[in-house]
Design an enzyme around this catalytic site. Sequence first.
Site, mmCIF file in Angstrom:
data_model
loop_
_atom_site.group_PDB
_atom_site.id
_atom_site.type_symbol
_atom_site.label_atom_id
_atom_site.label_comp_id
_atom_site.label_asym_id
_atom_site.label_seq_id
_atom_site.Cartn_x
_atom_site.Cartn_y
_atom_site.Cartn_z
ATOM 1 N N GLY A 109 48.666 16.573 109.002
ATOM 2 C CA GLY A 109 48.030 16.285 110.257
ATOM 3 C C GLY A 109 49.186 16.888 111.427
ATOM 4 O O GLY A 109 50.320 16.431 110.558
ATOM 5 N N GLY A 111 52.181 15.480 113.122
ATOM 6 C CA GLY A 111 52.439 14.773 113.509
ATOM 7 C C GLY A 111 53.332 14.607 114.277
ATOM 8 O O GLY A 111 54.044 13.204 114.694
ATOM 9 N N ARG A 201 53.925 25.631 123.165
ATOM 10 C CA ARG A 201 53.484 26.625 122.308
ATOM 11 C C ARG A 201 52.071 26.777 122.356
ATOM 12 O O ARG A 201 51.178 26.235 122.697
ATOM 13 C CB ARG A 201 53.381 26.451 120.587
ATOM 14 N N ASP A 277 49.840 24.130 104.518
ATOM 15 C CA ASP A 277 49.716 23.461 105.908
ATOM 16 C C ASP A 277 50.265 23.946 106.806
ATOM 17 O O ASP A 277 50.372 24.063 108.269
ATOM 18 C CB ASP A 277 50.302 22.099 106.001
ATOM 19 N N ASN A 278 51.723 25.060 106.683
ATOM 20 C CA ASN A 278 51.594 25.906 108.048
ATOM 21 C C ASN A 278 51.386 27.634 107.499
ATOM 22 O O ASN A 278 52.197 28.661 108.119
ATOM 23 C CB ASN A 278 53.454 26.017 106.424
ATOM 24 N N ASP A 287 54.632 27.640 112.903
ATOM 25 C CA ASP A 287 55.588 26.572 112.335
ATOM 26 C C ASP A 287 57.019 27.138 112.116
ATOM 27 O O ASP A 287 57.314 27.491 110.868
ATOM 28 C CB ASP A 287 55.015 25.891 111.105
HETATM 29 P P1 AMP Z 1 56.316 20.462 108.031
HETATM 30 O O1 AMP Z 1 57.396 20.646 106.808
HETATM 31 O O2 AMP Z 1 57.756 20.618 109.542
HETATM 32 O O3 AMP Z 1 55.120 21.966 108.276
HETATM 33 O O4 AMP Z 1 55.701 19.269 108.214
HETATM 34 C C1 AMP Z 1 54.504 18.775 107.733
HETATM 35 C C2 AMP Z 1 54.102 17.538 107.999
HETATM 36 O O5 AMP Z 1 55.516 16.859 108.493
HETATM 37 C C3 AMP Z 1 53.404 17.930 108.999
HETATM 38 O O6 AMP Z 1 51.946 17.463 109.034
HETATM 39 C C4 AMP Z 1 54.708 17.305 110.635
HETATM 40 O O7 AMP Z 1 53.733 16.788 111.407
HETATM 41 C C5 AMP Z 1 54.899 16.237 109.639
HETATM 42 N N1 AMP Z 1 56.741 15.746 110.401
HETATM 43 C C6 AMP Z 1 57.723 16.858 110.416
HETATM 44 N N2 AMP Z 1 58.246 16.151 111.447
HETATM 45 C C7 AMP Z 1 57.936 15.285 111.560
HETATM 46 C C8 AMP Z 1 58.415 14.182 112.958
HETATM 47 N N3 AMP Z 1 59.987 14.545 113.028
HETATM 48 N N4 AMP Z 1 57.962 13.704 112.938
HETATM 49 C C9 AMP Z 1 56.295 13.110 112.809
HETATM 50 N N5 AMP Z 1 55.821 14.294 112.105
HETATM 51 C C10 AMP Z 1 56.935 14.843 111.331
HETATM 52 MG MG MG Z 2 54.539 22.586 110.169
#
Ligand code: AMP
Ligand code: MG
Length: 517
Positions: A109, A111, A201, A277-278, A287
């Site tokens: 979700g 985050g 964004r 998810d990306n 992302d």
């Molecule tokens: P990502 O690898 O950036 O695509 O992130 C994978 C998941 O981790 C997604 O659900 C993001 O929203 C969550 N996420 C990444 N960085 C953070 C953060 N600093 N705080 C909270 N959630 C995060």
């Molecule tokens: Mg992501």
Amino acid sequence: MSWNSSALSDPASDAGSTPAPALRLRQEFAGLGPEFHSTRAPLGLPGPRLRVVSEEAARLLGLATPDADRARCAQWAEMFSGNDAAARGGAISTVYAGHQFGNWAGQLGDGRAHLLGEALTHDPTQNGGHAWWEVQLKGAGPTPYSRRGDGRAVLRSSIREFLCSEAMWHLRIPTTRALCLVDSDLPVARERLETAAVVTRLSPSFLRFGHFEHFSHSGQHAALRRLVDYTVARLYPQLADHANPALGLLREAVRNTAVLIAAWQCVGFVHGVMNTDNMSILGWTIDYGPFGFIDAFDPGYTPNTTDAFGRYAWARQPAVARWNLLALAQALLPLIGDEQAARDAVEAFADDFMPAMRDGMQAKLGLGAARDDDPDLVQDWLDLLAACRADWTLSHRLLTDVVARPEAPPPAAFARQFAAQAQRLQDWLQRLRLRLSGLDAAQRAQRVEHMLRANPCYVPRHHLLQQAIAQAQRGDFGAVLRLHRVLRDPWREQPDCEDLAAPAPPDAGPPVLSCSS
Ligand code: AMP
Ligand code: MG
């Protein structure tokens, strides 16, 4: 649907100067139902400072940029940090799931992303003619989906996302946009202590394959159907009368993703984290994390240090995209109902990817319409680039000079890239000259024109981003602003910008990044 029109009405307009239109937001996604989102308001940023604004992105929304007007900059900083009470009132974060590095990761979700709402575009001719643009803050604080994360984004990765997403748009590659970057002195702990920033964004939709996976794999099939109907109505209205909308949606996602990946390959972009998810359901780049543009060409290059096996390396991006589309097909299967039809839709990936990739490389090499021997010529060029670790962007750009002046020796900067294989380069160039020998002067000039539009001069090279980030971390955004300006016109050589077109210095080492952002 809720409306919020109080945000960003320009105080200057009261004084009778140019009125800026208010950012009038509606929150349609929330209307899908409570199982799709949560409503924890952004925390915002203490002492927010507006650092960079994309004029083109602002124009999409009909927003006048604040330029040097301090009061308006402050207003933007409040609004796009998540501090503005009116703007944050309707903010939501959405739930999705995903496959990460090939493994089912379960529920994820937004985050650290807050969707403020969506605004009607003021320029429907841009970006595929989408009418509504979602406005999303990234890094404005935790959400119920933050898991162990802090909901923050550091300045370093926010600069990377801002500059690269805007650069990609100017490179004519489908992408989410960045409206502005706001930063703060708020400390954020990563490998070391950094400071916080928020990027705003824009996209017609931030829906990912993972959204569909979430509702499918948690058995919420009625919600899955609502999500598909919403996606079709909003993003793929041409499917409105489709007998099997989920199948139609899958087919469109396959097509758009295939064309996107071909564009990535041609410009040497490596996403770095192609988890489901990306992956955008629109087939747009989304992302920006540990991405990289290839400098010294290595098909196995990935900028992501956490990707030990090179799953998301340049050469693997097409296969991974297809794998991700299979995951999307699996998620949509309860609605599609016909496994073979779903499989066939994904198998069409090659039919979309191969011609797009072929056309892209034909344009980069100045070959025009494909002939029988061209695939060999292209493959041998790629092998030569790899054997010499030649700079991807510079080699292609300078190849234009070779085609423009077939009798002249290649430019020294070009030949230098292939110093390790000088004879092999000569042999290959001879084949290219022969291939193009039938062109008259006008045809050749036109071919060169096409090459200049297929081979950018400037891309956000890793070492340039690193330099600009280091300066910005000391409070000087000059290099960020310069990169932003130059990357708005990547196709044309610009005065005093030789340094931005040059390969990384040899001591820079291969660009590598961790996922931490
Ligand atoms: P990502 O690898 O950036 O695509 O992130 C994978 C998941 O981790 C997604 O659900 C993001 O929203 C969550 N996420 C990444 N960085 C953070 C953060 N600093 N705080 C909270 N959630 C995060
Ligand atoms: Mg992501």
